[in-house]
Motif scaffolding. Sequence first.
Motif, mmCIF file in Angstrom:
data_model
loop_
_atom_site.group_PDB
_atom_site.id
_atom_site.type_symbol
_atom_site.label_atom_id
_atom_site.label_comp_id
_atom_site.label_asym_id
_atom_site.label_seq_id
_atom_site.Cartn_x
_atom_site.Cartn_y
_atom_site.Cartn_z
ATOM 1 N N LEU A 276 0.859 -1.189 0.000
ATOM 2 C CA LEU A 276 0.000 0.000 0.000
ATOM 3 C C LEU A 276 0.891 1.234 0.000
ATOM 4 N N LYS A 277 0.684 2.104 -0.982
ATOM 5 C CA LYS A 277 1.592 3.230 -1.159
ATOM 6 C C LYS A 277 1.365 4.324 -0.123
ATOM 7 N N MET A 278 0.119 4.547 0.272
ATOM 8 C CA MET A 278 -0.159 5.676 1.161
ATOM 9 C C MET A 278 -1.275 5.319 2.133
ATOM 10 N N THR A 279 -1.077 5.616 3.403
ATOM 11 C CA THR A 279 -2.100 5.339 4.425
ATOM 12 C C THR A 279 -2.429 6.550 5.279
ATOM 13 N N GLN A 285 -7.822 15.603 1.997
ATOM 14 C CA GLN A 285 -7.862 15.178 0.608
ATOM 15 C C GLN A 285 -9.221 15.463 -0.021
ATOM 16 N N SER A 286 -9.208 15.748 -1.303
ATOM 17 C CA SER A 286 -10.461 15.911 -2.034
ATOM 18 C C SER A 286 -10.975 14.543 -2.475
ATOM 19 N N LYS A 291 -9.976 9.187 -4.829
ATOM 20 C CA LYS A 291 -10.215 8.234 -5.908
ATOM 21 C C LYS A 291 -8.910 7.821 -6.571
ATOM 22 N N THR A 292 -8.024 8.768 -6.756
ATOM 23 C CA THR A 292 -6.719 8.461 -7.356
ATOM 24 C C THR A 292 -5.975 7.440 -6.512
ATOM 25 N N TYR A 295 -7.809 3.885 -6.525
ATOM 26 C CA TYR A 295 -7.675 3.136 -7.764
ATOM 27 C C TYR A 295 -6.228 3.056 -8.265
ATOM 28 N N SER A 296 -5.296 3.426 -7.423
ATOM 29 C CA SER A 296 -3.891 3.293 -7.803
ATOM 30 C C SER A 296 -3.481 1.829 -7.779
ATOM 31 N N TYR A 297 -2.353 1.512 -8.364
ATOM 32 C CA TYR A 297 -1.900 0.120 -8.425
ATOM 33 C C TYR A 297 -1.543 -0.399 -7.036
#
Length: 315
Positions: A276-279, A285-286, A291-292, A295-297
């Motif tokens: 997971l890239k970001m937690t 956040q908007s 959503k970005t 739905y990221s990889y």
Amino acid sequence: MKQITLSIIFLYSLFSFSQSSTEDVIEPFLEDIVSQFPNVRDLAISPNGKEAVFSAQSFMGDISALMIVSKTDTKWSNPKIISFSGQYFDIEPFFSSDGLKLFFASNRPMDNTSTTVKDFDIWYVERASTEASWSAPINLGAPVNTEMDEFYPVVTNSNNLYFTLDNPSLKRKDDIYISEFKNGAYTQPKPLSDSINSEGYEFNAFIAPDESFIIYTCYNRDDGYGSGDLYVSYKQENGEWSISKNMGQKVNSNKMEYCPFVDTQNGILYFTSKRLKMTSFEEKQSIEDLKTIFYSYENGLSRLYKISITNLIEK
């Protein structure tokens, strides 16, 4: 012999280089294809490099089918369900060394007279040539398959079969087993040594075609980075496995890493990760920002990754 030597060199290099190299990085594999499904895991690439089979699963992982893509030049085709899959829970494909058999695990019934699922067994399909169609699935049978669950088959050049078995009678978790191929038949499976197995979870093992090394997942070990990590062990001169070692932060994250597959010819390690890239965020956040991320990889779902280490082989 050259391919065998190179496969050993690149794995030693990967482990020893795991903390210091910035030349090789983890990259998504089949990103556009994988992103079409909630979860993707269990990659197998055919010996000629022209086919890739993987498991596509639902969000909760309770539905699973085997997908296949074909490669023309450098482009992979759109995915399709492989001919024999799409009804039952099929996972964990593996090609034989000639590409004419494909092994997998499934809970499908023993024959077409029933649609009631059973425990997980190891099955295979076969074909006359790489251009021919696959046969109907064939259950590998005893002594490999039992009333317990058998998973993640890997067949070596000697036709020895390695797989994961959950044997509740041993009061252990998942372990890695071997069933040797002798006189045209598989022998009674035996667990690998305590250099590989423990009282915890060991599963999803890739074994080199020459059986010189093994890469597999160990769950929640003291020297792990969190959840499941990939470990490596080598066959020693006395025939015993070395004590397995964590492959380091070059490969492992604080999430689950599992389902390794190694292309020894080209020096590439493929694996599945739930990284997971970001937690957390420093500011609000908007919706579009969220959503970005969603739905990221690297969004915490099962995704396919690769790490190229050809330059380490050359060294």
